[in-house]
Motif scaffolding. Structure first.
Motif, PDB file in Angstrom:
ATOM      1  N   TRP A 135     -34.947 -67.932  32.031  1.00  0.00           N
ATOM      2  CA  TRP A 135     -34.609 -67.206  30.803  1.00  0.00           C
ATOM      3  C   TRP A 135     -34.501 -68.109  29.588  1.00  0.00           C
ATOM      4  O   TRP A 135     -34.415 -67.628  28.468  1.00  0.00           O
ATOM      5  N   GLU A 136     -34.453 -69.408  29.749  1.00  0.00           N
ATOM      6  CA  GLU A 136     -34.450 -70.390  28.657  1.00  0.00           C
ATOM      7  C   GLU A 136     -33.428 -70.119  27.562  1.00  0.00           C
ATOM      8  O   GLU A 136     -33.751 -70.036  26.397  1.00  0.00           O
ATOM      9  N   GLY A 137     -32.218 -69.944  27.950  1.00  0.00           N
ATOM     10  CA  GLY A 137     -31.125 -69.787  26.993  1.00  0.00           C
ATOM     11  C   GLY A 137     -30.580 -68.385  26.993  1.00  0.00           C
ATOM     12  O   GLY A 137     -31.221 -67.469  26.512  1.00  0.00           O
ATOM     13  N   THR A 138     -29.425 -68.231  27.563  1.00  0.00           N
ATOM     14  CA  THR A 138     -28.810 -66.909  27.645  1.00  0.00           C
ATOM     15  C   THR A 138     -27.295 -67.059  27.578  1.00  0.00           C
ATOM     16  O   THR A 138     -26.753 -68.128  27.821  1.00  0.00           O
ATOM     17  N   SER A 139     -26.639 -65.994  27.263  1.00  0.00           N
ATOM     18  CA  SER A 139     -25.179 -66.013  27.173  1.00  0.00           C
ATOM     19  C   SER A 139     -24.567 -65.792  28.549  1.00  0.00           C
ATOM     20  O   SER A 139     -25.217 -65.266  29.463  1.00  0.00           O
ATOM     21  N   VAL A 140     -23.323 -66.162  28.685  1.00  0.00           N
ATOM     22  CA  VAL A 140     -22.632 -65.951  29.958  1.00  0.00           C
ATOM     23  C   VAL A 140     -22.513 -64.455  30.242  1.00  0.00           C
ATOM     24  O   VAL A 140     -22.629 -64.028  31.386  1.00  0.00           O
ATOM     25  N   ASP A 141     -22.322 -63.647  29.211  1.00  0.00           N
ATOM     26  CA  ASP A 141     -22.230 -62.202  29.419  1.00  0.00           C
ATOM     27  C   ASP A 141     -23.538 -61.638  29.962  1.00  0.00           C
ATOM     28  O   ASP A 141     -23.530 -60.787  30.858  1.00  0.00           O
ATOM     29  N   ASP A 142     -24.661 -62.102  29.427  1.00  0.00           N
ATOM     30  CA  ASP A 142     -25.963 -61.648  29.929  1.00  0.00           C
ATOM     31  C   ASP A 142     -26.172 -62.089  31.375  1.00  0.00           C
ATOM     32  O   ASP A 142     -26.676 -61.325  32.201  1.00  0.00           O
ATOM     33  N   LEU A 143     -25.796 -63.323  31.684  1.00  0.00           N
ATOM     34  CA  LEU A 143     -25.899 -63.809  33.063  1.00  0.00           C
ATOM     35  C   LEU A 143     -25.094 -62.918  34.008  1.00  0.00           C
ATOM     36  O   LEU A 143     -25.592 -62.518  35.064  1.00  0.00           O
ATOM     37  N   CYS A 144     -23.868 -62.626  33.628  1.00  0.00           N
ATOM     38  CA  CYS A 144     -22.997 -61.818  34.475  1.00  0.00           C
ATOM     39  C   CYS A 144     -23.569 -60.422  34.696  1.00  0.00           C
ATOM     40  O   CYS A 144     -23.546 -59.901  35.812  1.00  0.00           O
ATOM     41  N   THR A 145     -24.096 -59.837  33.655  1.00  0.00           N
ATOM     42  CA  THR A 145     -24.673 -58.499  33.762  1.00  0.00           C
ATOM     43  C   THR A 145     -25.914 -58.509  34.645  1.00  0.00           C
ATOM     44  O   THR A 145     -26.040 -57.696  35.560  1.00  0.00           O
ATOM     45  N   GLU A 146     -26.829 -59.423  34.365  1.00  0.00           N
ATOM     46  CA  GLU A 146     -28.094 -59.451  35.090  1.00  0.00           C
ATOM     47  C   GLU A 146     -27.941 -59.877  36.547  1.00  0.00           C
ATOM     48  O   GLU A 146     -28.676 -59.409  37.411  1.00  0.00           O
ATOM     49  N   LEU A 147     -26.983 -60.761  36.834  1.00  0.00           N
ATOM     50  CA  LEU A 147     -26.836 -61.295  38.185  1.00  0.00           C
ATOM     51  C   LEU A 147     -25.696 -60.657  38.963  1.00  0.00           C
ATOM     52  O   LEU A 147     -25.487 -60.985  40.131  1.00  0.00           O
TER      53      LEU A 147
ATOM     54  N   VAL B  35     -22.470 -61.146  38.582  1.00  0.00           N
ATOM     55  CA  VAL B  35     -21.526 -62.224  38.889  1.00  0.00           C
ATOM     56  C   VAL B  35     -20.308 -62.045  37.992  1.00  0.00           C
ATOM     57  O   VAL B  35     -20.439 -61.701  36.819  1.00  0.00           O
ATOM     58  N   GLU B  36     -19.123 -62.272  38.535  1.00  0.00           N
ATOM     59  CA  GLU B  36     -17.912 -62.172  37.728  1.00  0.00           C
ATOM     60  C   GLU B  36     -17.879 -63.295  36.695  1.00  0.00           C
ATOM     61  O   GLU B  36     -18.324 -64.416  36.965  1.00  0.00           O
ATOM     62  N   LYS B  37     -17.344 -62.974  35.526  1.00  0.00           N
ATOM     63  CA  LYS B  37     -17.364 -63.921  34.409  1.00  0.00           C
ATOM     64  C   LYS B  37     -16.617 -65.219  34.737  1.00  0.00           C
ATOM     65  O   LYS B  37     -17.077 -66.300  34.399  1.00  0.00           O
ATOM     66  N   GLY B  38     -15.484 -65.100  35.392  1.00  0.00           N
ATOM     67  CA  GLY B  38     -14.723 -66.297  35.754  1.00  0.00           C
ATOM     68  C   GLY B  38     -15.512 -67.229  36.655  1.00  0.00           C
ATOM     69  O   GLY B  38     -15.508 -68.448  36.479  1.00  0.00           O
ATOM     70  N   ALA B  39     -16.210 -66.660  37.619  1.00  0.00           N
ATOM     71  CA  ALA B  39     -17.037 -67.459  38.532  1.00  0.00           C
ATOM     72  C   ALA B  39     -18.190 -68.101  37.777  1.00  0.00           C
ATOM     73  O   ALA B  39     -18.491 -69.282  37.970  1.00  0.00           O
ATOM     74  N   ALA B  40     -18.838 -67.331  36.903  1.00  0.00           N
ATOM     75  CA  ALA B  40     -19.963 -67.863  36.128  1.00  0.00           C
ATOM     76  C   ALA B  40     -19.518 -69.006  35.228  1.00  0.00           C
ATOM     77  O   ALA B  40     -20.187 -70.036  35.153  1.00  0.00           O
ATOM     78  N   LEU B  41     -18.387 -68.838  34.566  1.00  0.00           N
ATOM     79  CA  LEU B  41     -17.887 -69.895  33.674  1.00  0.00           C
ATOM     80  C   LEU B  41     -17.533 -71.152  34.454  1.00  0.00           C
ATOM     81  O   LEU B  41     -17.799 -72.269  33.995  1.00  0.00           O
ATOM     82  N   SER B  42     -16.964 -70.989  35.632  1.00  0.00           N
ATOM     83  CA  SER B  42     -16.624 -72.140  36.466  1.00  0.00           C
ATOM     84  C   SER B  42     -17.891 -72.890  36.885  1.00  0.00           C
ATOM     85  O   SER B  42     -17.962 -74.119  36.796  1.00  0.00           O
ATOM     86  N   ILE B  43     -18.886 -72.144  37.336  1.00  0.00           N
ATOM     87  CA  ILE B  43     -20.152 -72.751  37.750  1.00  0.00           C
ATOM     88  C   ILE B  43     -20.830 -73.424  36.571  1.00  0.00           C
ATOM     89  O   ILE B  43     -21.320 -74.556  36.673  1.00  0.00           O
ATOM     90  N   LEU B  44     -20.877 -72.748  35.434  1.00  0.00           N
ATOM     91  CA  LEU B  44     -21.502 -73.332  34.247  1.00  0.00           C
ATOM     92  C   LEU B  44     -20.781 -74.605  33.810  1.00  0.00           C
ATOM     93  O   LEU B  44     -21.420 -75.574  33.400  1.00  0.00           O
ATOM     94  N   GLY B  45     -19.464 -74.612  33.917  1.00  0.00           N
ATOM     95  CA  GLY B  45     -18.703 -75.814  33.579  1.00  0.00           C
ATOM     96  C   GLY B  45     -19.077 -76.986  34.467  1.00  0.00           C
ATOM     97  O   GLY B  45     -19.279 -78.108  33.997  1.00  0.00           O
TER      98      GLY B  45
END
Length: 74
Positions: free
Chosen positions: A32-44, A46-56
């Protein structure tokens, strides 16, 4: 009949990314070459807390960068 030709991009997952969710997020960002955490969570789904932890973690390891609220593979 038309042939559907799609460009394929091969992406190698760094060996230190072990969890399935982290691999999924990494590969999604590569495609996707650049996306927001909200878009990631919606498309995948995935819970936002988990996504933010992984992204960190991915940022700390130098695999992902964040710019203007969007994430992308380095």
């Amino acid at each position: 009949m038309q042939t559907d030709v799609r460009q394929q991009t091969l992406v190698a997952v760094p060996p230190d990314i072990e969890s399935a969710q982290a691999k999924l997020i990494y590969l999604s960002l590569a495609v996707w070459e650049g996306t927001s955490v909200d878009d990631l969570c919606t498309e995948l789904d995935v819970e936002k807390g988990a996504a933010l932890s992984i992204l960190g973690t991915l940022r700390e390891r130098g695999h992902v960068e964040r710019l203007d609220g969007r994430y992308r593979v380095c």
